[in-house]
Motif scaffolding. Structure first.
Motif, PDB file in Angstrom:
ATOM      1  N   ILE A  30       5.871 -14.251  -3.732  1.00 12.36           N
ATOM      2  CA  ILE A  30       7.006 -14.988  -3.289  1.00 12.36           C
ATOM      3  C   ILE A  30       7.129 -15.589  -2.136  1.00 12.36           C
ATOM      4  N   ILE A  31       6.673 -15.165  -0.960  1.00 13.26           N
ATOM      5  CA  ILE A  31       6.859 -15.666   0.325  1.00 13.26           C
ATOM      6  C   ILE A  31       5.722 -16.967   0.577  1.00 13.26           C
ATOM      7  N   TRP A  64      -4.000  -1.508   2.396  1.00 11.83           N
ATOM      8  CA  TRP A  64      -4.402  -2.545   1.822  1.00 11.83           C
ATOM      9  C   TRP A  64      -4.821  -3.897   2.467  1.00 11.83           C
ATOM     10  N   ALA A  65      -4.051  -4.170   3.718  1.00 11.20           N
ATOM     11  CA  ALA A  65      -4.194  -5.460   4.506  1.00 11.20           C
ATOM     12  C   ALA A  65      -5.357  -5.296   5.112  1.00 11.20           C
ATOM     13  N   LYS A  66      -5.936  -4.150   5.505  1.00  9.53           N
ATOM     14  CA  LYS A  66      -7.368  -4.163   6.213  1.00  9.53           C
ATOM     15  C   LYS A  66      -8.410  -4.460   5.192  1.00  9.53           C
ATOM     16  N   VAL A  67      -8.243  -4.205   3.970  1.00 11.72           N
ATOM     17  CA  VAL A  67      -9.363  -4.526   3.190  1.00 11.72           C
ATOM     18  C   VAL A  67      -9.155  -6.016   2.920  1.00 11.72           C
ATOM     19  N   LYS A  68      -7.803  -6.489   2.492  1.00  9.26           N
ATOM     20  CA  LYS A  68      -7.643  -8.083   2.168  1.00  9.26           C
ATOM     21  C   LYS A  68      -8.124  -9.082   3.059  1.00  9.26           C
ATOM     22  N   GLN A  75      -8.381 -16.944   2.077  1.00  7.70           N
ATOM     23  CA  GLN A  75      -7.339 -16.114   1.280  1.00  7.70           C
ATOM     24  C   GLN A  75      -6.696 -15.252   2.233  1.00  7.70           C
ATOM     25  N   ALA A  76      -7.443 -14.575   3.181  1.00  5.44           N
ATOM     26  CA  ALA A  76      -6.979 -13.661   4.260  1.00  5.44           C
ATOM     27  C   ALA A  76      -6.059 -14.388   5.160  1.00  5.44           C
ATOM     28  N   TYR A  77      -6.281 -15.549   5.389  1.00  4.18           N
ATOM     29  CA  TYR A  77      -5.210 -16.290   6.417  1.00  4.18           C
ATOM     30  C   TYR A  77      -3.837 -16.474   5.701  1.00  4.18           C
ATOM     31  N   ASN A  78      -3.831 -16.597   4.391  1.00  4.14           N
ATOM     32  CA  ASN A  78      -2.829 -16.905   3.686  1.00  4.14           C
ATOM     33  C   ASN A  78      -1.695 -15.590   3.570  1.00  4.14           C
ATOM     34  N   THR A  79      -2.642 -14.616   3.377  1.00  5.02           N
ATOM     35  CA  THR A  79      -2.342 -13.076   3.425  1.00  5.02           C
ATOM     36  C   THR A  79      -1.551 -12.795   4.715  1.00  5.02           C
ATOM     37  N   ALA A  80      -2.370 -12.956   5.815  1.00 10.45           N
ATOM     38  CA  ALA A  80      -1.783 -12.654   7.026  1.00 10.45           C
ATOM     39  C   ALA A  80      -0.371 -13.442   7.336  1.00 10.45           C
ATOM     40  N   ASP A  81      -0.459 -14.688   6.910  1.00  9.81           N
ATOM     41  CA  ASP A  81       0.827 -15.512   7.112  1.00  9.81           C
ATOM     42  C   ASP A  81       2.276 -15.074   6.306  1.00  9.81           C
TER      43      ASP A  81
END
Length: 328
Positions: A30-31, A64-68, A75-81
């Protein structure tokens, strides 16, 4: 404690982990899709899952985030953001338990901090995360207070490596203020040295810029400086560390007058704290200190009048009266 007493930490299985990950992914999705209206988009989902916004959520986020964040860079950049966006949202979401909210924020910031060490990222992002972690550890409820403050100071010192006075003045003022507060609360080390460090950070920042440059930051620094002075001398009866008297003298009248124009109530509180400081101060000329106390109380009473603030007025009147009784 006898057997069978105390609170046991709830155990979570793989089914729980999947449910928590599912919620986390929904939030981050959603974010990512609604960057301009986050509160309206995300808060309903958070409100419907308050039972999951707990310490275990922080564990799941970290795991979860350590893996992603170790997978495909884009994709990792978008997840971190999205994780950083989620953490910012939590700051204003009052329905979640404060202690758990801080644990979630620490987990998110720490896992993203490792990711942004890459040369691809601006160093200011790394510094901003250090600032957020420093604030989290200062406010942290769980863990040992002593250890949390050491972690906070360490994060804030690292931030200063990037947020320098010349290149990032407002961020520099913020971190100097936070370091002053952290050192004034510090448990490790010699108390007098910690207070000396706190006063150094406050006063160095107050003297760095013209007084009309950053009124909000300078007002906060002024308030915290006088509060520490008041606590040390008036409440605890401590003497100031050697060499800090000159720091107080550098807290100039023109700065106080500038704060008076911008935020009169904050200015009046500063006058009150200064009155308390001089009333309790036995260093130097005692008679002069008492005259200074009476003077600052009188200035505070210009704002704290009997009509507008009867309780504050009565307290300051009492303190000023005691100074008159001790007058030499």
């Amino acid at each position: 404690m006898g057997k069978g007493f105390g609170i046991k930490k709830q155990k979570h299985g793989e089914k729980d982990y999947k449910a928590y990950v599912d919620l986390l992914c929904k939030i981050l999705k959603i974010i990512s899709q609604h960057p301009n209206n986050l509160e309206k988009a995300v808060y309903p989902l958070l409100e419907g899952n308050l039972d999951k916004l707990n310490d275990y959520f922080a564990e799941v986020l970290r795991r979860w985030a350590k893996v992603k964040l170790s997978e495909d860079f884009k994709q990792a950049y978008n997840t971190a953001d999205a994780i950083l966006g989620f953490i910012n949202l939590l700051k204003n979401f009052r329905q979640v338990d404060t202690a758990s909210c801080i644990e979630i924020s620490i987990a998110g910031n720490e896992v993203v901090l490792v990711f942004v060490r890459s040369p691809c990222f601006s160093k200011t992002i790394w510094a901003n995360i250090q600032h957020n972690l420093g604030n989290c550890y200062m406010k942290r409820i769980q863990g040992e207070r002593e250890e949390n403050l050491e972690k906070a100071i360490n994060c804030l010192k690292k931030e200063l490596e990037i947020h320098t006075q010349n290149h990032h003045p407002q961020e520099w003022l913020k971190v100097k203020n936070d370091l002053g507060v952290a050192y004034s609360d510090r448990i490790q080390g010699k108390h007098s040295e910690n207070i000396k460090q706190a006063l150094h950070h406050f006063t160095e920042a107050l003297q760095a810029f013209p007084h009309d440059s950053f009124p909000e930051h300078l007002g906060r620094l002024s308030h915290n400086l006088t509060f520490v002075l008041r606590e040390e001398i008036f409440s605890k009866g401590n003497y100031l560390p050697e060499g800090t008297q000159q720091l107080i003298c550098n807290f100039t009248e023109d700065l106080q007058e500038f704060i008076q124009k911008c935020e009169p109530e904050k200015w009046a509180n500063i006058q009150r704290h200064l009155g308390d400081f001089y009333d309790a101060n036995h260093q130097g000329d005692r008679a002069k200190n008492l005259e200074q106390a009476i003077y600052f109380y009188a200035k505070a009473l210009q704002v704290f009048t009997q009509e507008k603030c009867p309780e504050g007025w009565a307290t300051i009147q009492q303190h000023q009266g005691n100074s008159y009784l001790r007058r030499i």
